[in-house]
Design a protein around this motif. Structure first.
Motif, PDB file in Angstrom:
ATOM      1  N   LEU A  42       0.769  -1.119   0.111  1.00 31.11           N
ATOM      2  CA  LEU A  42       0.037  -0.080  -0.101  1.00 31.11           C
ATOM      3  C   LEU A  42       0.811   1.121  -0.111  1.00 31.11           C
ATOM      4  CD1 LEU A  42      -2.704  -1.269   2.545  1.00 31.11           C
ATOM      5  CD2 LEU A  42      -3.109  -0.644   0.150  1.00 31.11           C
ATOM      6  N   ARG A  43       1.911   1.271   0.681  1.00 29.47           N
ATOM      7  CA  ARG A  43       3.026   2.274   0.684  1.00 29.47           C
ATOM      8  C   ARG A  43       3.507   2.411  -0.904  1.00 29.47           C
ATOM      9  NH1 ARG A  43       8.257   3.576   0.803  1.00 29.47           N
ATOM     10  NH2 ARG A  43       8.984   1.408   0.700  1.00 29.47           N
ATOM     11  N   GLU A  44       3.847   1.483  -1.261  1.00 34.62           N
ATOM     12  CA  GLU A  44       4.473   1.527  -2.678  1.00 34.62           C
ATOM     13  C   GLU A  44       3.217   2.061  -3.598  1.00 34.62           C
ATOM     14  OE1 GLU A  44       6.115  -2.156  -4.184  1.00 34.62           O
ATOM     15  OE2 GLU A  44       7.154  -2.273  -2.257  1.00 34.62           O
ATOM     16  N   HIS A  45       1.876   1.794  -3.342  1.00 38.01           N
ATOM     17  CA  HIS A  45       0.985   2.260  -4.165  1.00 38.01           C
ATOM     18  C   HIS A  45       0.791   3.712  -4.172  1.00 38.01           C
ATOM     19  CE1 HIS A  45      -3.229   3.085  -5.434  1.00 38.01           C
ATOM     20  NE2 HIS A  45      -3.175   1.938  -6.292  1.00 38.01           N
ATOM     21  N   GLU A  46       0.976   4.403  -2.991  1.00 33.67           N
ATOM     22  CA  GLU A  46       1.063   5.816  -2.795  1.00 33.67           C
ATOM     23  C   GLU A  46       2.168   6.383  -3.685  1.00 33.67           C
ATOM     24  OE1 GLU A  46       1.217   6.692   1.397  1.00 33.67           O
ATOM     25  OE2 GLU A  46      -0.383   5.593   1.739  1.00 33.67           O
ATOM     26  N   GLU A  47       3.160   5.944  -3.438  1.00 38.83           N
ATOM     27  CA  GLU A  47       4.519   6.454  -4.303  1.00 38.83           C
ATOM     28  C   GLU A  47       4.113   6.397  -5.829  1.00 38.83           C
ATOM     29  OE1 GLU A  47       7.251   8.049  -3.380  1.00 38.83           O
ATOM     30  OE2 GLU A  47       6.532   7.859  -1.233  1.00 38.83           O
ATOM     31  N   TYR A  48       3.882   5.241  -6.191  1.00 39.81           N
ATOM     32  CA  TYR A  48       3.237   5.224  -7.713  1.00 39.81           C
ATOM     33  C   TYR A  48       2.033   6.307  -8.191  1.00 39.81           C
ATOM     34  CZ  TYR A  48       6.084   0.868  -8.529  1.00 39.81           C
ATOM     35  OH  TYR A  48       7.055   0.047  -8.774  1.00 39.81           O
ATOM     36  N   GLU A  49       1.045   6.311  -7.147  1.00 34.18           N
ATOM     37  CA  GLU A  49       0.281   7.578  -7.529  1.00 34.18           C
ATOM     38  C   GLU A  49       0.737   8.814  -7.608  1.00 34.18           C
ATOM     39  OE1 GLU A  49      -2.750   6.835  -4.601  1.00 34.18           O
ATOM     40  OE2 GLU A  49      -3.856   5.893  -6.069  1.00 34.18           O
ATOM     41  N   ARG A  50       1.832   9.291  -6.842  1.00 33.58           N
ATOM     42  CA  ARG A  50       2.705  10.532  -6.747  1.00 33.58           C
ATOM     43  C   ARG A  50       3.229  10.668  -7.925  1.00 33.58           C
ATOM     44  NH1 ARG A  50       7.411  12.335  -5.690  1.00 33.58           N
ATOM     45  NH2 ARG A  50       8.257  10.303  -5.176  1.00 33.58           N
ATOM     46  N   GLY A 105      11.310  -2.658 -14.371  1.00 34.60           N
ATOM     47  CA  GLY A 105      10.987  -1.275 -14.484  1.00 34.60           C
ATOM     48  C   GLY A 105      12.161  -0.579 -14.001  1.00 34.60           C
ATOM     49  N   ILE A 106      13.007  -0.899 -13.175  1.00 37.96           N
ATOM     50  CA  ILE A 106      14.301  -0.383 -12.930  1.00 37.96           C
ATOM     51  C   ILE A 106      15.389  -0.459 -13.962  1.00 37.96           C
ATOM     52  CG2 ILE A 106      16.548  -0.341 -11.628  1.00 37.96           C
ATOM     53  CD1 ILE A 106      14.701  -1.291  -9.147  1.00 37.96           C
ATOM     54  N   ASP A 130      13.794   9.967  -9.665  1.00 39.13           N
ATOM     55  CA  ASP A 130      13.250   9.937  -8.544  1.00 39.13           C
ATOM     56  C   ASP A 130      12.507   8.626  -8.590  1.00 39.13           C
ATOM     57  OD1 ASP A 130      11.839  10.372  -6.110  1.00 39.13           O
ATOM     58  OD2 ASP A 130      10.196  11.517  -6.962  1.00 39.13           O
ATOM     59  N   LEU A 131      11.952   8.000  -9.604  1.00 39.17           N
ATOM     60  CA  LEU A 131      11.300   6.851  -9.852  1.00 39.17           C
ATOM     61  C   LEU A 131      12.082   5.754  -9.551  1.00 39.17           C
ATOM     62  CD1 LEU A 131       8.776   5.096 -10.158  1.00 39.17           C
ATOM     63  CD2 LEU A 131       9.094   5.654 -12.780  1.00 39.17           C
ATOM     64  N   GLU A 133      15.107   5.900  -7.870  1.00 38.64           N
ATOM     65  CA  GLU A 133      15.293   5.543  -6.536  1.00 38.64           C
ATOM     66  C   GLU A 133      14.291   5.028  -5.640  1.00 38.64           C
ATOM     67  OE1 GLU A 133      15.872   8.948  -3.235  1.00 38.64           O
ATOM     68  OE2 GLU A 133      17.328   9.215  -4.908  1.00 38.64           O
ATOM     69  N   ILE A 134      13.020   5.394  -6.100  1.00 42.90           N
ATOM     70  CA  ILE A 134      11.952   4.647  -5.259  1.00 42.90           C
ATOM     71  C   ILE A 134      11.604   3.341  -5.418  1.00 42.90           C
ATOM     72  CG2 ILE A 134       9.229   4.696  -5.386  1.00 42.90           C
ATOM     73  CD1 ILE A 134       9.304   7.606  -5.927  1.00 42.90           C
ATOM     74  N   GLU A 135      11.907   3.015  -6.723  1.00 45.17           N
ATOM     75  CA  GLU A 135      11.665   1.534  -7.153  1.00 45.17           C
ATOM     76  C   GLU A 135      12.983   0.499  -6.365  1.00 45.17           C
ATOM     77  OE1 GLU A 135      10.709   0.653 -11.507  1.00 45.17           O
ATOM     78  OE2 GLU A 135       8.721   0.904 -10.532  1.00 45.17           O
ATOM     79  N   GLU A 136      14.092   1.267  -6.609  1.00 44.30           N
ATOM     80  CA  GLU A 136      15.423   0.451  -5.967  1.00 44.30           C
ATOM     81  C   GLU A 136      14.986   0.327  -4.381  1.00 44.30           C
ATOM     82  OE1 GLU A 136      18.883   1.846  -8.637  1.00 44.30           O
ATOM     83  OE2 GLU A 136      18.486   2.984  -7.127  1.00 44.30           O
ATOM     84  N   SER A 137      14.529   1.408  -3.613  1.00 47.81           N
ATOM     85  CA  SER A 137      14.145   1.169  -2.118  1.00 47.81           C
ATOM     86  C   SER A 137      13.078   0.329  -2.110  1.00 47.81           C
ATOM     87  CB  SER A 137      13.508   2.557  -1.721  1.00 47.81           C
ATOM     88  OG  SER A 137      12.224   3.208  -2.110  1.00 47.81           O
ATOM     89  N   PHE A 138      11.891   0.062  -3.265  1.00 47.26           N
ATOM     90  CA  PHE A 138      10.914  -1.009  -3.030  1.00 47.26           C
ATOM     91  C   PHE A 138      11.742  -2.344  -3.063  1.00 47.26           C
ATOM     92  CE2 PHE A 138       7.564   1.606  -5.527  1.00 47.26           C
ATOM     93  CZ  PHE A 138       7.336   2.559  -4.234  1.00 47.26           C
ATOM     94  N   GLU A 139      12.683  -2.688  -3.923  1.00 47.61           N
ATOM     95  CA  GLU A 139      13.187  -3.598  -4.107  1.00 47.61           C
ATOM     96  C   GLU A 139      13.933  -4.203  -2.900  1.00 47.61           C
ATOM     97  OE1 GLU A 139      16.627  -5.823  -6.737  1.00 47.61           O
ATOM     98  OE2 GLU A 139      16.548  -3.743  -6.894  1.00 47.61           O
ATOM     99  N   GLU A 140      14.674  -3.301  -2.179  1.00 45.54           N
ATOM    100  CA  GLU A 140      15.470  -3.497  -1.036  1.00 45.54           C
ATOM    101  C   GLU A 140      14.395  -3.995   0.371  1.00 45.54           C
ATOM    102  OE1 GLU A 140      18.579  -4.010  -0.458  1.00 45.54           O
ATOM    103  OE2 GLU A 140      18.642  -3.958  -2.484  1.00 45.54           O
ATOM    104  N   LYS A 141      13.284  -3.124   0.146  1.00 45.78           N
ATOM    105  CA  LYS A 141      12.277  -3.273   1.409  1.00 45.78           C
ATOM    106  C   LYS A 141      11.639  -4.699   0.907  1.00 45.78           C
ATOM    107  CE  LYS A 141       9.495  -2.346   4.844  1.00 45.78           C
ATOM    108  NZ  LYS A 141       9.908  -2.776   6.213  1.00 45.78           N
TER     109      LYS A 141
END
Length: 146
Positions: A42-50, A105-106, A130-131, A133-141
């Motif tokens: 759900l957190r990832e969803h918010e980031e993709y929406e942004r 995606g990355i 930005d995208l 960086e976000i996707e790399e953080s998603f991968e790590e999490k």
């Protein structure tokens, strides 16, 4: 000689990437029982929406039209998610499925960055980075759920 992508193509790629993230999340959420991974998704969803919102804003500024991802691709993702979670909706399996899409995606985004970063509009470049960086953080999490 490498082909240099236009800013409009990169912006469309950013938007499409984030839309596919939103679609995959919408498809997988009903299959998730585990609360910690559900909260991460759900957190990832918010980031993709942004990201989608920012891409749409830039597109409006330059009077560009951003198209939704191919319906066939969306249907294939839906069926892959349903088949992939039918027998195993464990956090580990969900994380593996999400990581695969994130890495694709990355890879695509980094290729666009390396091909065009020196000629790219700064606003588009910032959103692209930005995208990534976000996707790399998603991968790590997501790896923490494996």
């Amino acid at each position: 000689m490498e082909e240099i992508k236009k800013d409009s193509e990169i912006l469309a790629e950013i938007y499409r990437n984030a839309q596919l993230g939103l679609t995959s999340i919408a498809d997988i959420l009903p299959e998730i029982d585990d609360l910690p991974i559900k909260e991460e998704i759900l957190r990832e969803h918010e980031e993709y929406e942004r990201i989608c919102s920012e891409a749409a804003s830039i597109a409006r500024k330059y009077d560009l039209e951003l198209k939704e991802p191919n319906p066939m691709k969306k249907a294939m993702m839906w069926s892959a998610i349903k088949m992939g979670t039918a027998a195993d909706n464990s956090p580990s399996n969900i994380a593996q499925m999400m990581i695969k899409g994130t890495v694709q995606g990355i890879t695509s985004l980094k290729t666009s960055l390396s091909e065009s970063e020196h000629v790219m509009d700064e606003e588009v470049k910032k959103l692209l980075m930005d995208l990534i960086e976000i996707e790399e953080s998603f991968e790590e999490k997501l790896k923490s759920f494996l």
